[in-house]
Design a protein around this motif. Sequence first.
Motif, mmCIF file in Angstrom:
data_model
loop_
_atom_site.group_PDB
_atom_site.id
_atom_site.type_symbol
_atom_site.label_atom_id
_atom_site.label_comp_id
_atom_site.label_asym_id
_atom_site.label_seq_id
_atom_site.Cartn_x
_atom_site.Cartn_y
_atom_site.Cartn_z
ATOM 1 N N ASN A 1 24.910 -2.209 -27.526
ATOM 2 C CA ASN A 1 24.932 -3.235 -26.436
ATOM 3 C C ASN A 1 23.668 -3.280 -25.777
ATOM 4 O O ASN A 1 23.585 -4.314 -24.858
ATOM 5 C CB ASN A 1 25.981 -2.682 -25.468
ATOM 6 C CG ASN A 1 25.615 -1.388 -24.766
ATOM 7 O OD1 ASN A 1 24.563 -0.895 -25.086
ATOM 8 N ND2 ASN A 1 26.444 -0.924 -23.722
ATOM 9 N N GLY A 2 22.499 -2.984 -26.508
ATOM 10 C CA GLY A 2 21.240 -3.216 -25.987
ATOM 11 C C GLY A 2 20.604 -1.744 -25.391
ATOM 12 O O GLY A 2 19.344 -1.986 -25.187
ATOM 13 N N GLY B 1 13.876 -8.764 -31.643
ATOM 14 C CA GLY B 1 13.646 -7.356 -30.892
ATOM 15 C C GLY B 1 14.790 -6.450 -31.872
ATOM 16 O O GLY B 1 15.988 -6.993 -32.182
ATOM 17 N N LYS B 2 14.467 -5.114 -31.806
ATOM 18 C CA LYS B 2 15.421 -4.478 -32.558
ATOM 19 C C LYS B 2 16.846 -4.133 -31.679
ATOM 20 O O LYS B 2 17.831 -4.121 -32.570
ATOM 21 C CB LYS B 2 15.008 -2.726 -32.576
ATOM 22 C CG LYS B 2 13.550 -2.595 -33.435
ATOM 23 C CD LYS B 2 14.064 -2.713 -34.871
ATOM 24 C CE LYS B 2 13.008 -2.587 -35.835
ATOM 25 N NZ LYS B 2 12.109 -1.383 -35.771
ATOM 26 N N GLU B 3 16.922 -3.950 -30.655
ATOM 27 C CA GLU B 3 18.218 -3.553 -30.094
ATOM 28 C C GLU B 3 18.940 -4.899 -30.022
ATOM 29 O O GLU B 3 20.290 -4.826 -30.193
ATOM 30 C CB GLU B 3 18.185 -3.124 -28.428
ATOM 31 C CG GLU B 3 17.321 -1.756 -28.447
ATOM 32 C CD GLU B 3 17.889 -0.649 -29.579
ATOM 33 O OE1 GLU B 3 19.170 -0.662 -29.559
ATOM 34 O OE2 GLU B 3 17.294 -0.133 -30.068
ATOM 35 N N LYS B 4 18.627 -5.985 -29.939
ATOM 36 C CA LYS B 4 19.290 -7.525 -29.782
ATOM 37 C C LYS B 4 19.718 -7.516 -31.251
ATOM 38 O O LYS B 4 20.802 -8.209 -31.535
ATOM 39 C CB LYS B 4 18.419 -8.535 -29.163
ATOM 40 C CG LYS B 4 18.505 -8.746 -27.698
ATOM 41 C CD LYS B 4 18.092 -9.921 -27.269
ATOM 42 C CE LYS B 4 18.183 -9.934 -25.618
ATOM 43 N NZ LYS B 4 17.761 -11.231 -25.272
ATOM 44 N N ALA B 5 18.866 -7.330 -32.171
ATOM 45 C CA ALA B 5 19.046 -7.415 -33.710
ATOM 46 C C ALA B 5 20.393 -6.605 -34.075
ATOM 47 O O ALA B 5 21.376 -7.015 -34.889
ATOM 48 C CB ALA B 5 17.951 -7.104 -34.369
ATOM 49 N N LEU B 6 20.209 -5.203 -33.577
ATOM 50 C CA LEU B 6 21.304 -4.380 -33.764
ATOM 51 C C LEU B 6 22.573 -5.239 -33.294
ATOM 52 O O LEU B 6 23.685 -4.724 -33.883
ATOM 53 C CB LEU B 6 21.027 -2.970 -33.271
ATOM 54 C CG LEU B 6 22.004 -2.067 -33.213
ATOM 55 C CD1 LEU B 6 22.231 -1.504 -34.596
ATOM 56 C CD2 LEU B 6 21.689 -1.023 -32.553
ATOM 57 N N GLN B 7 22.505 -5.417 -32.022
ATOM 58 C CA GLN B 7 23.936 -6.301 -31.725
ATOM 59 C C GLN B 7 24.756 -7.353 -32.436
ATOM 60 O O GLN B 7 25.540 -7.440 -32.339
ATOM 61 C CB GLN B 7 23.434 -6.829 -30.217
ATOM 62 C CG GLN B 7 23.282 -5.907 -28.873
ATOM 63 C CD GLN B 7 22.989 -6.718 -27.705
ATOM 64 O OE1 GLN B 7 21.858 -6.376 -27.364
ATOM 65 N NE2 GLN B 7 24.036 -7.082 -27.100
ATOM 66 N N LEU B 8 23.788 -7.954 -33.249
ATOM 67 C CA LEU B 8 24.319 -9.082 -34.273
ATOM 68 C C LEU B 8 25.550 -8.421 -35.248
ATOM 69 O O LEU B 8 26.321 -9.016 -35.568
ATOM 70 C CB LEU B 8 23.072 -9.701 -34.961
ATOM 71 C CG LEU B 8 21.846 -10.386 -34.610
ATOM 72 C CD1 LEU B 8 21.119 -10.989 -35.556
ATOM 73 C CD2 LEU B 8 22.621 -11.487 -33.695
ATOM 74 N N ILE B 9 25.176 -7.023 -35.315
ATOM 75 C CA ILE B 9 25.935 -6.431 -36.317
ATOM 76 C C ILE B 9 26.983 -5.330 -35.758
ATOM 77 O O ILE B 9 27.694 -4.800 -36.265
ATOM 78 C CB ILE B 9 25.253 -5.710 -37.605
ATOM 79 C CG1 ILE B 9 24.116 -4.970 -37.061
ATOM 80 C CG2 ILE B 9 24.720 -7.072 -38.566
ATOM 81 C CD1 ILE B 9 23.475 -4.405 -38.356
#
Length: 431
Positions: free
Chosen positions: A43-44, A354-362
Motif C-alpha cells: 500500500n506504499g 517509484g518502487k512502492e507505487k509500482a509495486l501497488q500496480l500488481i
Amino acid sequence: MKINLIYGLLCFLFLGNIVAQQTPAPKQTQDYSIEGATAHLGNGQVIENSLIMFSNGKISFVGNANMKIARQGTVINAKEKHVYPGFIAANSSLGLAEIDAVRATRDVDEVGSMLPHIRSIIAYNTESKVIESMRPNGVFMAQITPRGGVISGTSSVVQFDAWNWEDATLKTDDGVHMNWPNSFSRGRWWLGEDPGLKPNKNYQKGITKIKEYINNAKAYLKGNKSSKILPYDALEGVLNGSQKMFVHVGGQKGITDAVNTLKELGINNIVIVHGQEAEKVADLLKKNNIPVILERAHRLPNTEDEDYDLPFRSAKILSDAGILIGLGMEGDMERMSTRNLPFYAGTYAAYGLGKEKALQLITQNNAKILGIDDKVGTLEVGKDATLFISKGDALDMRTNILTDAFIQGRKISLETHQTKLWKRYSNKYKK
C-alpha cells in the motif's frame, strides 16, 4: 492385446503423474513468524526490521520486530531479505491454453461475437505447467480472462495452488469483457491496400451493434422472461452494477466513445483495459472514477509523433492525475510472459513512478480493481497469508530470488519444470 492395452494405460498414467504440476500444499497447520525482513506492505508503506505472523491461513500481526510480543510457531529469520504480498496479474489467459502450436490445448475463446455468458473459470486448468512457472517470481494470482469476439465472456480471479478450479477461485465471475471497435484500421497490403492506418469505416456500425445488443438485453431483463436467453441473463450484473464491465480499448476517441456510450446505456461500473492515450482523457476517467489496467511497459509508441518512452511513463502520468491503475498481461506470449509481471512494474518504477507505487500496480491496485482487496493485495491483519520472502528487490530480475512462499498460509514449492532443468544442466557443466 488386452495386456498390452493395460500396460499402455498404466504407462500413460505414470508418465502423466511425473510431468504434472506439484501436488498442492496442505492446509496450514503450524503458525509462522517472519522476522527481520524489510516488509513492503503493498500500500506504499515499508517497515524495516519487520515482524509478520500468520495462523490458519490469515495474517495475525504486522509490525516492527523490536516490539515485545511472543512469536508464533516456526520463526523464519529473514534479516537482510524482503517480504512482499503475492503479486496479482490482471487480464491474463493463464490456464486457458498450454501450447500455442497445439490447437487442442487452446481454449481462450469461443465461436461467436456476443458471448457474455461464456465463463472462463470452468475452462481453467490448474495442472498447467505454465502456471507453475509463475510462482518462483512471486506471481501467485491472476484474473483469468477469455478472448475474442465483441463481448468475450466473463472472467474470474484465481490463486495458483489448487487441485481444481473450484479450489483455485478467489472471486467467481468478477466482470464481463468487451472489445471496443477500433476507430482506425490498417490497410491489407496483400489486397493492394495502403498498409498504413486510416479511419475505420465500420467503426460506427460496430458501436451501433453493441448498443442494440445491450438495449435488447435490458428489454429482456425487464420483461417476463418467458424463454430463457443466457447471453442476456449474463449481462444483468453489469447493468445493475454488481459486476464490472472491462472494456478493452485504446486511443483517445475510442476511450471517450466507450465511456460515454456505456454510461448512456446505464453501465457505470467500468474499467478501461489497455488504455493507450488514456493520459489524453485523464479528466474524463477521473470524473467518472474509472480505473485503467495498463499494458506491459515494454512496447513501442502507438503513433509516429509520440515520445519513444511514453509507454514507460504512462503509469506515472495517470497516477499523478489521480487515476487508479493496475497492470495487465494481454499480448504476445502473454501466458509465458506473465512470470515477468514484477519486472514490467519495475520498468514503470524506473520511469518516474517509484518502487512502492509500482509495486501497488500488481498488489493493492490490481486487488482493488478486481474486487479482491478484502482478501489479498496488502500485508494486513485479517487478510490471506499470501506472501513471499525474496533475497532482494522483487521488481528487479537480478535480485528477485524467492526463498519462501505461502499461499493462504500454505508453504508452497518453488520447483518447476524449468528449475529442474536448470539444476540438471548446471550440475552437468559443473562436472
